[in-house]
Design a protein around this motif. Structure first.
Motif, PDB file in Angstrom:
ATOM      1  N   LEU A 205       0.855  -1.190   0.000  1.00 42.20           N
ATOM      2  CA  LEU A 205       0.000   0.000   0.000  1.00 42.20           C
ATOM      3  C   LEU A 205       0.891   1.240   0.000  1.00 42.20           C
ATOM      4  CD1 LEU A 205      -2.507  -0.883   2.907  1.00 42.20           C
ATOM      5  CD2 LEU A 205      -2.695  -1.485   0.480  1.00 42.20           C
ATOM      6  N   ALA A 206       0.433   2.288  -0.657  1.00 40.62           N
ATOM      7  CA  ALA A 206       1.192   3.545  -0.647  1.00 40.62           C
ATOM      8  C   ALA A 206       0.216   4.697  -0.784  1.00 40.62           C
ATOM      9  CB  ALA A 206       2.195   3.571  -1.797  1.00 40.62           C
ATOM     10  N   SER A 207       0.638   5.881  -0.360  1.00 36.90           N
ATOM     11  CA  SER A 207      -0.196   7.056  -0.571  1.00 36.90           C
ATOM     12  C   SER A 207      -0.301   7.250  -2.094  1.00 36.90           C
ATOM     13  CB  SER A 207       0.433   8.282   0.077  1.00 36.90           C
ATOM     14  OG  SER A 207       1.680   8.544  -0.547  1.00 36.90           O
ATOM     15  N   GLU A 208      -1.357   7.937  -2.528  1.00 43.67           N
ATOM     16  CA  GLU A 208      -1.567   8.071  -3.978  1.00 43.67           C
ATOM     17  C   GLU A 208      -0.387   8.749  -4.651  1.00 43.67           C
ATOM     18  OE1 GLU A 208      -5.935   8.955  -4.206  1.00 43.67           O
ATOM     19  OE2 GLU A 208      -5.496   8.837  -6.366  1.00 43.67           O
ATOM     20  N   GLU A 209       0.126   9.778  -3.995  1.00 44.53           N
ATOM     21  CA  GLU A 209       1.248  10.527  -4.584  1.00 44.53           C
ATOM     22  C   GLU A 209       2.481   9.620  -4.721  1.00 44.53           C
ATOM     23  OE1 GLU A 209       2.120  13.934  -2.179  1.00 44.53           O
ATOM     24  OE2 GLU A 209       3.938  14.318  -3.352  1.00 44.53           O
ATOM     25  N   THR A 210       2.752   8.854  -3.683  1.00 48.46           N
ATOM     26  CA  THR A 210       3.909   7.952  -3.720  1.00 48.46           C
ATOM     27  C   THR A 210       3.704   6.853  -4.755  1.00 48.46           C
ATOM     28  OG1 THR A 210       4.306   8.387  -1.400  1.00 48.46           O
ATOM     29  CG2 THR A 210       5.339   6.425  -2.303  1.00 48.46           C
ATOM     30  N   ALA A 211       2.479   6.315  -4.804  1.00 53.70           N
ATOM     31  CA  ALA A 211       2.201   5.228  -5.746  1.00 53.70           C
ATOM     32  C   ALA A 211       2.510   5.662  -7.176  1.00 53.70           C
ATOM     33  CB  ALA A 211       0.744   4.787  -5.613  1.00 53.70           C
ATOM     34  N   ARG A 212       2.252   6.901  -7.483  1.00 51.56           N
ATOM     35  CA  ARG A 212       2.499   7.409  -8.838  1.00 51.56           C
ATOM     36  C   ARG A 212       3.982   7.332  -9.224  1.00 51.56           C
ATOM     37  NH1 ARG A 212      -1.563   7.286 -12.088  1.00 51.56           N
ATOM     38  NH2 ARG A 212      -3.452   7.924 -11.062  1.00 51.56           N
ATOM     39  N   ARG A 213       4.851   7.362  -8.209  1.00 49.47           N
ATOM     40  CA  ARG A 213       6.286   7.241  -8.514  1.00 49.47           C
ATOM     41  C   ARG A 213       6.640   5.830  -8.980  1.00 49.47           C
ATOM     42  NH1 ARG A 213       7.649   9.873  -3.506  1.00 49.47           N
ATOM     43  NH2 ARG A 213       8.825   8.070  -2.789  1.00 49.47           N
ATOM     44  N   TYR A 214       5.800   4.863  -8.567  1.00 50.77           N
ATOM     45  CA  TYR A 214       6.137   3.461  -8.831  1.00 50.77           C
ATOM     46  C   TYR A 214       5.341   2.839  -9.973  1.00 50.77           C
ATOM     47  CZ  TYR A 214       8.689   3.751  -4.438  1.00 50.77           C
ATOM     48  OH  TYR A 214       9.578   4.098  -3.459  1.00 50.77           O
ATOM     49  N   THR A 215       4.219   3.449 -10.333  1.00 53.87           N
ATOM     50  CA  THR A 215       3.380   2.840 -11.385  1.00 53.87           C
ATOM     51  C   THR A 215       2.504   3.884 -12.068  1.00 53.87           C
ATOM     52  OG1 THR A 215       1.683   1.173 -11.849  1.00 53.87           O
ATOM     53  CG2 THR A 215       1.557   2.243  -9.712  1.00 53.87           C
ATOM     54  N   ASP A 216       2.145   3.595 -13.310  1.00 53.55           N
ATOM     55  CA  ASP A 216       1.176   4.452 -14.008  1.00 53.55           C
ATOM     56  C   ASP A 216      -0.232   3.875 -13.906  1.00 53.55           C
ATOM     57  OD1 ASP A 216       3.189   6.183 -14.854  1.00 53.55           O
ATOM     58  OD2 ASP A 216       3.629   4.935 -16.612  1.00 53.55           O
ATOM     59  N   THR A 217      -0.340   2.660 -13.387  1.00 50.14           N
ATOM     60  CA  THR A 217      -1.665   2.026 -13.288  1.00 50.14           C
ATOM     61  C   THR A 217      -1.931   1.548 -11.855  1.00 50.14           C
ATOM     62  OG1 THR A 217      -0.628  -0.023 -14.054  1.00 50.14           O
ATOM     63  CG2 THR A 217      -1.840   1.267 -15.695  1.00 50.14           C
ATOM     64  N   PRO A 218      -2.064   2.499 -10.922  1.00 47.51           N
ATOM     65  CA  PRO A 218      -2.318   2.086  -9.535  1.00 47.51           C
ATOM     66  C   PRO A 218      -3.755   1.602  -9.349  1.00 47.51           C
ATOM     67  CG  PRO A 218      -2.446   4.477  -9.710  1.00 47.51           C
ATOM     68  CD  PRO A 218      -2.061   3.961 -11.073  1.00 47.51           C
ATOM     69  N   VAL A 219      -3.961   0.843  -8.301  1.00 43.56           N
ATOM     70  CA  VAL A 219      -5.313   0.464  -7.881  1.00 43.56           C
ATOM     71  C   VAL A 219      -5.575   1.249  -6.599  1.00 43.56           C
ATOM     72  CG1 VAL A 219      -6.674  -1.430  -6.931  1.00 43.56           C
ATOM     73  CG2 VAL A 219      -5.267  -1.799  -8.965  1.00 43.56           C
ATOM     74  N   VAL A 220      -6.692   1.951  -6.541  1.00 43.56           N
ATOM     75  CA  VAL A 220      -6.966   2.858  -5.422  1.00 43.56           C
ATOM     76  C   VAL A 220      -8.039   2.269  -4.511  1.00 43.56           C
ATOM     77  CG1 VAL A 220      -7.678   5.211  -4.812  1.00 43.56           C
ATOM     78  CG2 VAL A 220      -6.440   4.800  -6.950  1.00 43.56           C
ATOM     79  N   VAL A 221      -7.783   2.294  -3.205  1.00 45.74           N
ATOM     80  CA  VAL A 221      -8.830   1.913  -2.248  1.00 45.74           C
ATOM     81  C   VAL A 221      -9.634   3.181  -1.972  1.00 45.74           C
ATOM     82  CG1 VAL A 221      -9.318   1.130   0.101  1.00 45.74           C
ATOM     83  CG2 VAL A 221      -7.461   0.082  -1.203  1.00 45.74           C
ATOM     84  N   THR A 222     -10.924   3.147  -2.337  1.00 41.76           N
ATOM     85  CA  THR A 222     -11.733   4.361  -2.173  1.00 41.76           C
ATOM     86  C   THR A 222     -12.618   4.307  -0.931  1.00 41.76           C
ATOM     87  OG1 THR A 222     -13.336   3.400  -3.702  1.00 41.76           O
ATOM     88  CG2 THR A 222     -11.752   4.967  -4.624  1.00 41.76           C
TER      89      THR A 222
END
Ligand code: COA
Length: 372
Positions: A205-222
């Motif tokens: 799991l990562a914050s949305e901003e951090t996740a963007r550093r690692y992937t262009d296709t994140p899955v978000v828990v809403t």
């Protein structure tokens, strides 16, 4: 060959989770780790979270075990979400593990038994199959439906699991075979029950901003929700509804700003076939008594209106107790990134995971969406 122990299972699952991060994740980025396990067989009952940190290559990282019986990993996922959401951690590892097979069946019954009500149900010799059989019997009677819908849950689960290389059972079954299988606790037969499985699963799991550093296709828990209920069946208001699921579902939908009709597919806690019918109704996918007809219509099959358990579910993928909630999240991660291969739910953008502790004393519900 010696059976693989919990350490090896955790090592494999966490390695796979890290390998799924598109641009690679340096272990130093992980700020905390949470482990779901019932600790069955009594392996490392104390401090098992340290084993997770060791096997995931995270020495020194704070780690904690979360235990809610079969919903242990669902609860660990929730703890991880709160750690990220609060801003306390940027990246968190959530894993689950259970090793159920290398012990005598009497000892296994003990470990399963201590997750139910130990004052009344266990003393009376009730097993989980027995508890869910009471629910199933009541459901069939109350709604005037036959056992075919229960069988169809199993048929669909085994069909989906045949396309899951990680599944416990990878062979389809027929409805006739399910209906004529040896009785375990009537009206539940062998093919209405989840098996006794070994396994582990992990997600990052990562914050949305951090996740963007690692992937262009994140899955978000809403959105997510959780609730508890009285442990013993006789203390509950209904045998045909799990109020912990109802409350957890409402919270998750409200937090996500979504409703059941928005969900493309669901990972539901089908430890016994009846549990899937109850979950469909408790989460608002079907009205009271309507889940049986919904299932028989094919609506919950891949290609139907609401595919349920494309990975085979607990029934056929398997149910290594403390790992199940994490494996549901991992399946949703694959599906929302269109990486689920032959069991892919076409065009899925939003999914729900539902994890139940024991006979319903706890439940978690999580809503995932394909990242914008
Ligand atoms: N579904 C389908 N097939 C199953 C099965 C299941 N749940 N459990 C066992 N089998 C198969 C085995 O693969 C084996 O097949 P084979 O003869 O072709 O090799 C055969 O049935 C006998 O297996 P065995 O392990 O001897 O079965 P068992 O009688 O000891 O156990 C159950 C069957 C249903 C009692 C056991 O799977 C069980 O306890 N399940 C529920 C676990 C549980 O309560 N989890 C917590 C939920 S809240």
């Amino acid at each position: 060959m010696l059976p693989e122990g919990p350490r090896a299972l955790l090592r494999a699952a966490t390695h796979q989770a890290f390998a799924s991060v598109d641009r690679g994740l340096e272990r130093g980025a992980v700020g905390e780790a949470f482990l779901g396990t019932l600790g069955m067989s009594g392996w490392q009952l104390g401090n098992s979270s340290a084993v997770l940190a060791e096997e995931a290559g995270l020495p020194g990282v704070p780690a904690a075990r979360v235990e809610n019986a079969c919903a242990s990993a669902g609860a660990a996922l929730r703890a991880g979400l709160r750690a990220v959401e609060s801003g306390a951690r940027d990246v968190v590892l959530v894993a689950g593990v259970e090793k159920m097979n290398d012990m005598p069946s009497a000892r296994r019954r003990y470990w399963l038994g201590v997750s139910g009500d130990t004052e009344w149900e266990r003393l009376a010799g009730l097993t989980f199959a027995g508890v869910y059989a009471l629910m199933a019997d009541r459901y069939l009677t109350e709604h005037g439906v036959g056992p075919e819908a229960l069988a169809e849950v199993a048929v669909k689960a085994h069909r989906n699991a045949a396309n899951n290389p990680n599944a416990h059972f990878q062979k389809p079954i027929t409805r006739e075979r399910a209906l004529s299988a040896p009785r375990v606790a009537d009206p539940l037969g062998l093919l209405d029950c989840c098996p006794v499985s070994d396994g582990a699963a992990a997600v990052v799991l990562a914050s949305e901003e951090t996740a963007r550093r690692y992937t262009d296709t994140p899955v978000v828990v809403t959105g997510d929700g959780a609730a508890s209920d009285r442990l013993a069946l006789q203390e509950r208001e209904s045998l045909t509804s799990l109020s912990a699921t109802v409350r957890a579902g409402r919270e998750a939908f409200q937090r996500a700003g979504r409703q059941p009709a928005d969900i493309a597919f669901a990972e539901l806690h089908d430890c016994f076939t009846i549990a899937e019918l109850l979950a469909l109704e408790d989460l608002g996918f079907a009205g009271a008594g309507e889940a049986a007809a919904m299932t028989l219509s094919g609506a919950t099959a891949i290609g139907g209106r609401l595919p349920v358990n494309p990975d085979g579910g607990l029934k056929a993928k398997g149910h290594p107790i403390g790992a199940t909630g994490a494996s549901q999240a991992y399946e949703i991660f694959l599906q929302l990134r269109a990486a689920a291969g032959a069991r892919q739910v076409a065009g899925a953008e939003r999914a729900l995971a539902h994890n139940v502790g024991g006979s319903g004393a706890s439940a978690t519900v999580t809503i995932f969406e394909r990242g914008p």
